[in-house]
Scaffold this motif. Structure first.
Motif, short mmCIF file in Angstrom:
data_model
loop_
_atom_site.label_atom_id
_atom_site.label_comp_id
_atom_site.label_asym_id
_atom_site.label_seq_id
_atom_site.Cartn_x
_atom_site.Cartn_y
_atom_site.Cartn_z
N THR A 130 -0.76 -6.87 -4.81
CA THR A 130 -1.29 -5.53 -5.07
C THR A 130 -0.14 -4.54 -5.11
O THR A 130 0.98 -4.84 -4.69
CB THR A 130 -2.29 -5.07 -3.99
N GLY A 131 -0.44 -3.34 -5.58
CA GLY A 131 0.57 -2.30 -5.63
C GLY A 131 0.71 -1.53 -4.34
O GLY A 131 1.63 -0.72 -4.20
N HIS A 132 -0.18 -1.79 -3.39
CA HIS A 132 -0.08 -1.06 -2.12
C HIS A 132 -0.71 -1.80 -0.94
O HIS A 132 -0.05 -2.10 0.03
CB HIS A 132 -0.71 0.32 -2.22
N CYS A 133 -2.00 -2.09 -1.04
CA CYS A 133 -2.77 -2.44 0.16
C CYS A 133 -2.73 -3.92 0.50
O CYS A 133 -2.37 -4.77 -0.32
CB CYS A 133 -4.23 -1.99 -0.02
N THR A 134 -3.13 -4.23 1.73
CA THR A 134 -3.26 -5.61 2.16
C THR A 134 -4.65 -6.16 1.84
O THR A 134 -4.81 -7.38 1.71
CB THR A 134 -3.02 -5.73 3.68
N TYR A 135 -5.64 -5.28 1.74
CA TYR A 135 -6.99 -5.68 1.35
C TYR A 135 -7.60 -4.59 0.51
O TYR A 135 -7.47 -3.40 0.81
CB TYR A 135 -7.88 -5.92 2.59
N PHE A 136 -8.27 -5.00 -0.57
CA PHE A 136 -8.84 -4.04 -1.52
C PHE A 136 -10.36 -4.05 -1.53
O PHE A 136 -10.98 -3.19 -2.14
CB PHE A 136 -8.35 -4.36 -2.94
N ASP A 137 -10.98 -5.02 -0.83
CA ASP A 137 -12.44 -5.13 -0.91
C ASP A 137 -13.17 -4.01 -0.18
O ASP A 137 -14.34 -3.78 -0.42
CB ASP A 137 -12.93 -6.49 -0.43
N ARG A 138 -12.44 -3.30 0.68
CA ARG A 138 -13.07 -2.15 1.34
C ARG A 138 -13.53 -1.12 0.31
O ARG A 138 -14.53 -0.44 0.50
CB ARG A 138 -12.08 -1.51 2.32
N TYR A 139 -12.80 -1.04 -0.80
CA TYR A 139 -13.13 -0.07 -1.85
C TYR A 139 -13.64 -0.75 -3.12
O TYR A 139 -13.76 -0.12 -4.16
CB TYR A 139 -11.90 0.78 -2.19
N ALA A 140 -13.92 -2.05 -3.02
CA ALA A 140 -14.38 -2.81 -4.18
C ALA A 140 -13.47 -2.56 -5.38
O ALA A 140 -13.92 -2.38 -6.51
CB ALA A 140 -15.83 -2.46 -4.52
N CYS A 141 -12.17 -2.54 -5.14
CA CYS A 141 -11.18 -2.23 -6.17
C CYS A 141 -10.67 -3.52 -6.81
O CYS A 141 -10.27 -4.46 -6.11
CB CYS A 141 -10.02 -1.46 -5.55
N ASP A 142 -10.66 -3.57 -8.13
CA ASP A 142 -10.17 -4.74 -8.84
C ASP A 142 -9.00 -4.41 -9.77
O ASP A 142 -8.68 -5.18 -10.68
CB ASP A 142 -11.29 -5.41 -9.63
N VAL A 244 -5.76 -5.88 17.05
CA VAL A 244 -5.90 -4.42 17.00
C VAL A 244 -7.35 -4.11 16.69
O VAL A 244 -7.89 -4.54 15.66
CB VAL A 244 -4.99 -3.79 15.92
N TRP A 245 -8.01 -3.38 17.58
CA TRP A 245 -9.40 -2.99 17.35
C TRP A 245 -9.43 -1.64 16.65
O TRP A 245 -8.94 -0.64 17.17
CB TRP A 245 -10.17 -2.90 18.66
N ASP A 246 -9.98 -1.62 15.46
CA ASP A 246 -10.13 -0.38 14.72
C ASP A 246 -11.39 -0.48 13.87
O ASP A 246 -12.18 -1.42 14.01
CB ASP A 246 -8.90 -0.11 13.85
N THR A 247 -11.57 0.48 12.99
CA THR A 247 -12.77 0.49 12.14
C THR A 247 -12.85 -0.78 11.30
O THR A 247 -13.93 -1.35 11.10
CB THR A 247 -12.75 1.72 11.22
N ARG A 248 -11.69 -1.23 10.82
CA ARG A 248 -11.66 -2.43 9.98
C ARG A 248 -12.16 -3.65 10.72
O ARG A 248 -12.80 -4.53 10.14
CB ARG A 248 -10.22 -2.67 9.50
N LYS A 249 -11.89 -3.71 12.01
CA LYS A 249 -12.31 -4.85 12.82
C LYS A 249 -13.72 -4.69 13.39
O LYS A 249 -14.23 -5.60 14.05
CB LYS A 249 -11.32 -5.08 13.97
N GLY A 250 -14.35 -3.55 13.12
CA GLY A 250 -15.74 -3.38 13.52
C GLY A 250 -15.96 -2.90 14.93
O GLY A 250 -17.01 -3.18 15.53
N TYR A 311 -14.67 -6.14 8.77
CA TYR A 311 -14.99 -5.64 7.43
C TYR A 311 -13.98 -6.12 6.40
O TYR A 311 -14.29 -6.13 5.20
CB TYR A 311 -15.02 -4.12 7.43
N ILE A 312 -12.77 -6.49 6.83
CA ILE A 312 -11.72 -6.92 5.92
C ILE A 312 -10.96 -8.05 6.61
O ILE A 312 -10.40 -7.86 7.68
CB ILE A 312 -10.74 -5.77 5.59
N ASP A 313 -10.94 -9.24 5.98
CA ASP A 313 -10.25 -10.34 6.63
C ASP A 313 -10.02 -11.47 5.64
O ASP A 313 -10.65 -11.53 4.59
CB ASP A 313 -11.04 -10.86 7.84
N ASN A 314 -9.14 -12.37 6.03
CA ASN A 314 -8.80 -13.53 5.22
C ASN A 314 -9.50 -14.77 5.76
O ASN A 314 -10.51 -15.21 5.22
CB ASN A 314 -7.27 -13.71 5.21
#
Length: 414
Positions: A130-142, A244-250, A311-314
């Motif tokens: 990607t050009g920036h992020c580690t995960y793009f599915d949070r924004y459904a970006c393709d 790390v517990w944050d919004t991404r980790k629920g 919400y975002i994971d491999n």
């Protein structure tokens, strides 16, 4: 065989522990193991190379935040590191996370392209294509399938405060990452493998090697585990674990889950900061991150359910650790997280469905004994660490053989 691994951390966090396990296994098999890393001070069985210093890392971070140039700092640190690699002359280089404010991708891949050393690159996220992020599915970006631009996740890791250079970053990565002659990309999940095959890295072979866990450490316990020290009843608490517990980790969903379960069911979260722990509602116990795998295994084994509302994971290793301890998993339908969870070992719930999480947890707690045997068998059959390390060793040997044949061929041509 002399293998050099490169990762942002050493023997810490999921990627650091994976690299450490690979290195330890190589040494056991009579090979040489080296690990280059950006930060941390954990001991390792491999010989270590520190890339840069804290000042360099801070400057790299500032460059990322001001200009969206993550991976383009640390020029001098990378040059110094490459000199060490040239002296070492490894037979194979295994990349893990090269993001993390410590490595200059121009310098690294210019060397890899010229050296002709076979490369394995295990992708633990989507940042490499990607050009920036580690995960793009949070924004459904393709956009990454064609060319990144106007990144909707510019404030996500690696954060940029003002400038969006995603288009330029995308082009740079596309050019330099495709300059390695012998490279195989490894993904821990089929989900990520499918994405790689749609990206500009699709010219390389892609193999799926699942993450593995030490099933001799992560195993069911006959007696109550570490949960007792937190005054939790064995097999009647719900566990969550994250680096790390944050919004991404629920984290917010875990807090909402508290209000939907009976008060007799305790919730335990591992990996919280002191500030996060102080803000927890009654009925949720928070503990800091632990580097003791024995304590962590004991907490898994004592829980009635492991909940991973990511919400975002491999391909979360935490799911595998829970299964190995005989603990059923409840997770969101996120990335590769559901790939380890099938009927009989847990439940998959749609993202954000906290009512669904609560229902799944209640079912697991009622039917726990029936789940536990299946969970352990699943881990033993598919996620035993030694089996997956053998997969890596076989790949190393195959790539080194290919490189050796290519060297002979080039010599005959000359």
């Amino acid at each position: 065989m002399k293998v050099l691994q490169i990762n942002s951390t050493v023997n810490s966090g999921s990627t650091g522990r994976i690299a450490e396990d690979i290195g330890h296994f190589l040494l056991q098999q009579g090979h040489e193991s080296y690990v280059a890393y950006g930060h941390g001070n954990r001991p390792s069985s491999s010989r270590l190379f520190k890339v840069g210093n804290e000042w360099d890392r801070r400057m790299h971070g500032l460059k990322s935040r001001l200009f969206d140039h993550h991976g383009l700092g640390s020029v001098k640190a990378t040059k110094n590191f490459i000199r060490q690699v040239e002296v070492l002359q490894p037979d194979l280089i295994h990349l893990h996370n090269i993001h993390g404010y410590y490595m200059n991708i121009h310098g690294l891949f210019e060397f890899l392209g010229a050296a002709g050393i076979p490369v394995v690159w295990t992708l633990h996220d989507c940042w490499p294509f990607t050009g920036h992020c580690t995960y793009f599915d949070r924004y459904a970006c393709d956009k990454w399938q064609q060319e990144c631009h106007h990144c909707p996740n510019i404030h996500g890791y690696p954060q940029s405060w003002l400038i969006d250079n995603s288009r330029s970053n995308y082009r740079v990565k596309n050019q330099i990452f495709n300059a390695v002659r012998v490279m195989t990309i490894v993904t821990p999940s089929q989900w990520l493998a499918n994405h790689v095959k749609q990206s500009f890295l699709k010219t390389y072979p892609v193999e799926v090697i699942h993450n593995g866990v030490n099933t001799d450490v992560f195993k069911p316990l006959d007696a109550p585990g570490a949960g007792g020290r937190y005054a939790l009843n064995a097999q009647n608490y719900v566990l969550g674990v994250a680096n790390v517990w944050d919004t991404r980790k629920g984290l917010g969903d875990f807090i909402r889950l508290r209000g939907k379960l009976d008060a007799s069911i305790a919730l335990l979260l591992v990996g919280l900061t002191r500030q996060q722990t102080d803000g927890l509602p009654k009925g949720i116990t928070g503990v800091p991150r632990t580097e003791s795998v024995e304590d962590l295994a004991s907490l898994y084994a004592g829980a009635g359910a492991f909940v991973n509302p990511t919400y975002i994971d491999n391909f979360p290793t935490t799911n595998l650790e829970a299964l190995a301890c005989g603990t059923p998993v409840v997770t969101y339908n996120t990335g590769g997280s559901p790939e380890a969870v099938e009927k009989g070992v847990g439940y998959v719930v749609e993202k954000g469905d906290v009512d669904g999480l609560a229902l799944a947890v209640r079912r697991v707690l009622v039917q726990g004994a029936a789940f536990r045997v299946n969970c352990r068998l699943k881990a033993e059959n598919f996620y035993d660490k030694n089996d997956r390390l053998q997969d890596y060793l076989a790949l190393y040997k195959r790539l080194c053989a290919v490189a050796s044949h290519q060297t002979v061929y080039d010599g005959l041509q000359n």
